[in-house]
Design a protein around this motif. Structure first.
Motif, PDB file in Angstrom:
ATOM      1  N   LEU A  95       3.675  20.200  -1.760  1.00 23.87           N
ATOM      2  CA  LEU A  95       2.826  20.575  -2.888  1.00 23.87           C
ATOM      3  C   LEU A  95       3.444  21.769  -3.616  1.00 23.87           C
ATOM      4  O   LEU A  95       4.147  22.579  -3.001  1.00 23.87           O
ATOM      5  N   PRO A  96       3.200  21.899  -4.909  1.00 24.53           N
ATOM      6  CA  PRO A  96       3.720  23.061  -5.646  1.00 24.53           C
ATOM      7  C   PRO A  96       3.172  24.361  -5.069  1.00 24.53           C
ATOM      8  O   PRO A  96       2.062  24.394  -4.517  1.00 24.53           O
ATOM      9  N   ALA A  97       3.945  25.421  -5.188  1.00 25.23           N
ATOM     10  CA  ALA A  97       3.469  26.729  -4.732  1.00 25.23           C
ATOM     11  C   ALA A  97       2.242  27.135  -5.543  1.00 25.23           C
ATOM     12  O   ALA A  97       2.178  26.874  -6.752  1.00 25.23           O
ATOM     13  N   PRO A  98       1.252  27.760  -4.924  1.00 27.44           N
ATOM     14  CA  PRO A  98       0.062  28.182  -5.671  1.00 27.44           C
ATOM     15  C   PRO A  98       0.420  29.195  -6.750  1.00 27.44           C
ATOM     16  O   PRO A  98       1.332  30.008  -6.580  1.00 27.44           O
ATOM     17  N   ARG A  99      -0.278  29.124  -7.850  1.00 26.06           N
ATOM     18  CA  ARG A  99      -0.018  30.047  -8.949  1.00 26.06           C
ATOM     19  C   ARG A  99      -0.465  31.462  -8.568  1.00 26.06           C
ATOM     20  O   ARG A  99      -1.435  31.652  -7.832  1.00 26.06           O
ATOM     21  N   ALA A 100       0.266  32.425  -9.100  1.00 28.71           N
ATOM     22  CA  ALA A 100      -0.112  33.820  -8.859  1.00 28.71           C
ATOM     23  C   ALA A 100      -1.437  34.116  -9.550  1.00 28.71           C
ATOM     24  O   ALA A 100      -1.763  33.529 -10.592  1.00 28.71           O
ATOM     25  N   LYS A 135       5.930  12.316   3.816  1.00 28.25           N
ATOM     26  CA  LYS A 135       6.764  11.615   2.845  1.00 28.25           C
ATOM     27  C   LYS A 135       5.959  10.792   1.842  1.00 28.25           C
ATOM     28  O   LYS A 135       6.530  10.142   0.968  1.00 28.25           O
ATOM     29  N   SER A 136       4.644  10.817   1.970  1.00 30.58           N
ATOM     30  CA  SER A 136       3.784  10.044   1.080  1.00 30.58           C
ATOM     31  C   SER A 136       2.480  10.792   0.882  1.00 30.58           C
ATOM     32  O   SER A 136       2.239  11.824   1.530  1.00 30.58           O
ATOM     33  N   ILE A 137       1.643  10.276  -0.024  1.00 31.09           N
ATOM     34  CA  ILE A 137       0.367  10.941  -0.257  1.00 31.09           C
ATOM     35  C   ILE A 137      -0.705  10.336   0.639  1.00 31.09           C
ATOM     36  O   ILE A 137      -0.629   9.163   1.036  1.00 31.09           O
ATOM     37  N   ASP A 138      -1.703  11.134   0.958  1.00 25.82           N
ATOM     38  CA  ASP A 138      -2.841  10.678   1.752  1.00 25.82           C
ATOM     39  C   ASP A 138      -3.860  10.057   0.794  1.00 25.82           C
ATOM     40  O   ASP A 138      -4.410  10.751  -0.066  1.00 25.82           O
ATOM     41  N   PRO A 139      -4.133   8.743   0.912  1.00 27.15           N
ATOM     42  CA  PRO A 139      -5.030   8.090  -0.044  1.00 27.15           C
ATOM     43  C   PRO A 139      -6.509   8.382   0.192  1.00 27.15           C
ATOM     44  O   PRO A 139      -7.345   8.021  -0.641  1.00 27.15           O
ATOM     45  N   ALA A 140      -6.832   9.019   1.296  1.00 22.16           N
ATOM     46  CA  ALA A 140      -8.232   9.270   1.622  1.00 22.16           C
ATOM     47  C   ALA A 140      -8.897  10.129   0.543  1.00 22.16           C
ATOM     48  O   ALA A 140      -8.417  11.212   0.219  1.00 22.16           O
ATOM     49  N   GLY A 141      -9.975   9.613  -0.013  1.00 19.36           N
ATOM     50  CA  GLY A 141     -10.723  10.359  -1.009  1.00 19.36           C
ATOM     51  C   GLY A 141     -10.103  10.380  -2.394  1.00 19.36           C
ATOM     52  O   GLY A 141     -10.630  11.041  -3.286  1.00 19.36           O
ATOM     53  N   VAL A 142      -9.003   9.668  -2.595  1.00 23.45           N
ATOM     54  CA  VAL A 142      -8.321   9.668  -3.891  1.00 23.45           C
ATOM     55  C   VAL A 142      -8.811   8.489  -4.737  1.00 23.45           C
ATOM     56  O   VAL A 142      -8.873   7.352  -4.259  1.00 23.45           O
ATOM     57  N   THR A 143      -9.154   8.746  -5.971  1.00 24.69           N
ATOM     58  CA  THR A 143      -9.526   7.690  -6.906  1.00 24.69           C
ATOM     59  C   THR A 143      -8.273   7.167  -7.595  1.00 24.69           C
ATOM     60  O   THR A 143      -7.449   7.945  -8.072  1.00 24.69           O
ATOM     61  N   PHE A 144      -8.126   5.844  -7.620  1.00 27.49           N
ATOM     62  CA  PHE A 144      -6.961   5.228  -8.250  1.00 27.49           C
ATOM     63  C   PHE A 144      -7.374   4.546  -9.543  1.00 27.49           C
ATOM     64  O   PHE A 144      -8.512   4.103  -9.700  1.00 27.49           O
ATOM     65  N   GLU A 145      -6.418   4.453 -10.480  1.00 27.32           N
ATOM     66  CA  GLU A 145      -6.700   3.858 -11.779  1.00 27.32           C
ATOM     67  C   GLU A 145      -5.441   3.193 -12.329  1.00 27.32           C
ATOM     68  O   GLU A 145      -4.345   3.331 -11.764  1.00 27.32           O
ATOM     69  N   LYS A 195       0.803  -0.636 -12.940  1.00 28.31           N
ATOM     70  CA  LYS A 195       0.859   0.054 -11.654  1.00 28.31           C
ATOM     71  C   LYS A 195      -0.458   0.771 -11.381  1.00 28.31           C
ATOM     72  O   LYS A 195      -1.072   1.333 -12.290  1.00 28.31           O
ATOM     73  N   ARG A 196      -0.870   0.736 -10.150  1.00 28.31           N
ATOM     74  CA  ARG A 196      -2.033   1.485  -9.667  1.00 28.31           C
ATOM     75  C   ARG A 196      -1.564   2.880  -9.276  1.00 28.31           C
ATOM     76  O   ARG A 196      -0.683   3.040  -8.444  1.00 28.31           O
ATOM     77  N   VAL A 197      -2.171   3.902  -9.883  1.00 25.15           N
ATOM     78  CA  VAL A 197      -1.748   5.282  -9.638  1.00 25.15           C
ATOM     79  C   VAL A 197      -2.966   6.149  -9.343  1.00 25.15           C
ATOM     80  O   VAL A 197      -4.092   5.815  -9.727  1.00 25.15           O
ATOM     81  N   PRO A 198      -2.767   7.278  -8.665  1.00 25.69           N
ATOM     82  CA  PRO A 198      -3.884   8.211  -8.471  1.00 25.69           C
ATOM     83  C   PRO A 198      -4.372   8.745  -9.809  1.00 25.69           C
ATOM     84  O   PRO A 198      -3.582   8.949 -10.735  1.00 25.69           O
ATOM     85  N   ALA A 199      -5.667   8.950  -9.921  1.00 27.11           N
ATOM     86  CA  ALA A 199      -6.214   9.551 -11.133  1.00 27.11           C
ATOM     87  C   ALA A 199      -5.548  10.906 -11.356  1.00 27.11           C
ATOM     88  O   ALA A 199      -5.249  11.642 -10.408  1.00 27.11           O
ATOM     89  N   THR A 200      -5.311  11.236 -12.623  1.00 30.60           N
ATOM     90  CA  THR A 200      -4.576  12.461 -12.945  1.00 30.60           C
ATOM     91  C   THR A 200      -5.331  13.723 -12.531  1.00 30.60           C
ATOM     92  O   THR A 200      -4.716  14.790 -12.417  1.00 30.60           O
ATOM     93  N   ASP A 201      -6.645  13.613 -12.319  1.00 28.39           N
ATOM     94  CA  ASP A 201      -7.414  14.783 -11.887  1.00 28.39           C
ATOM     95  C   ASP A 201      -7.700  14.764 -10.389  1.00 28.39           C
ATOM     96  O   ASP A 201      -8.494  15.567  -9.892  1.00 28.39           O
ATOM     97  N   ALA A 202      -7.043  13.846  -9.663  1.00 31.58           N
ATOM     98  CA  ALA A 202      -7.277  13.742  -8.220  1.00 31.58           C
ATOM     99  C   ALA A 202      -6.626  14.902  -7.471  1.00 31.58           C
ATOM    100  O   ALA A 202      -5.554  15.391  -7.861  1.00 31.58           O
ATOM    101  N   ALA A 203      -7.265  15.335  -6.407  1.00 33.62           N
ATOM    102  CA  ALA A 203      -6.689  16.362  -5.536  1.00 33.62           C
ATOM    103  C   ALA A 203      -5.776  15.674  -4.527  1.00 33.62           C
ATOM    104  O   ALA A 203      -6.237  14.961  -3.639  1.00 33.62           O
TER     105      ALA A 203
END
Length: 249
Positions: free
Chosen positions: A219-224, A24-34, A8-16
């Motif tokens: 997206l997850p809530a920002p950390r305190a 309902k889906s992710i925006d692929p713009a600027g995302v590196t896939f691996e 499977k092609r997935v976004p890089a784990t360090d991608a923003a």
């Protein structure tokens, strides 16, 4: 032995990651896939089995958009013999739907063993291997950390709660691969050049009906913000008090 490896092609784990306009889906713009990390273990194990037997074939297959060709070419460069793209424009998140498409194709080719990654790091469903095995009527062993082949049968080891389970398994089978099973190889220049001459097949995916629907992505809530309670040994009492307070909450 004819081996099929599902990747499977997935976004890089360090991608923003950003949420697409549909919510309902992710925006692929600027995302590196691996290539999905767990699928690397599956591909490496397939190559090792072929090398051990000195016979057979390794075919990599994926369900996804045309851009998946990059990850399929990478698998060919590492040593796979053939690549198949079951193309779709849909964002694939439904394990049942993907299993349906893969099973429909696998039934049309010689196959004694299917290897998958434990799960995809984007959706983390961990549903595909068992679902695929059920559709094919194959035996299934999941999350395998050690795999040996002798006399036409496999011995698989997998971690369970508080112990390690050893399972004997005959083919045909679907096996999902866990981290630590092996050390994946990387493509070298010779492999990259050879990959250009290997068969690459693209055909529409037979997806079937969806078994689930994503209602919304958030997206997850920002950390305190962090809190500094002091410096050096004098801060220890304040730190202990802060930990007790947070635990009480």
């Amino acid at each position: 032995m004819d081996i099929v490896v599902c990747i499977k092609r997935v976004p890089a784990t360090d991608a923003a990651i950003k949420i697409a306009a549909d919510g309902k889906s992710i925006d692929p713009a600027g995302v590196t896939f691996e290539l999905n990390a767990y699928d690397e273990f599956a591909l490496e194990q397939a190559l090792r089995i072929k090398e051990q037997l000195n016979a057979g074939s390794v075919t990599v297959v994926t369900v996804g958009p045309k851009d998946c060709k990059k990850q399929l070419d990478d698998a060919l460069a590492r040593g796979a013999d053939k690549a198949v793209l079951l193309s779709t424009t849909d964002w694939m998140y439904d394990g049942m739907q993907v299993a349906s498409a893969l099973a429909a194709w696998i039934k049309t080719v010689p196959c004694q063993l299917v290897l998958c990654g434990r799960q995809a790091v984007d959706s983390d469903n961990n549903q595909l291997p068992a679902n695929l095995a059920g559709r094919l009527g194959f035996a299934c062993v999941t999350e395998v950390g050690k795999l040996t082949l002798a006399d036409g049968a496999f011995t698989a080891e997998r971690d369970i709660e508080g112990a390690r389970e050893v399972v004997a398994c005959k083919t045909p089978a679907v096996i999902s691969c866990q981290k630590g099973l092996n050390e994946p190889r990387y493509a070298n220049l010779k492999g990259i050049m050879a990959a250009k001459k290997k068969p690459f097949v693209e055909q529409p995916a037979q997806l079937g009906a969806r078994g689930m629907e994503i209602v919304a992505l958030t997206l997850p809530a920002p950390r305190a913000a962090g809190k500094i309670v002091g410096n050096g040994a004098d801060a220890v009492p304040a730190l202990i008090a802060a930990l007790r307070e947070s635990k009480a909450l």
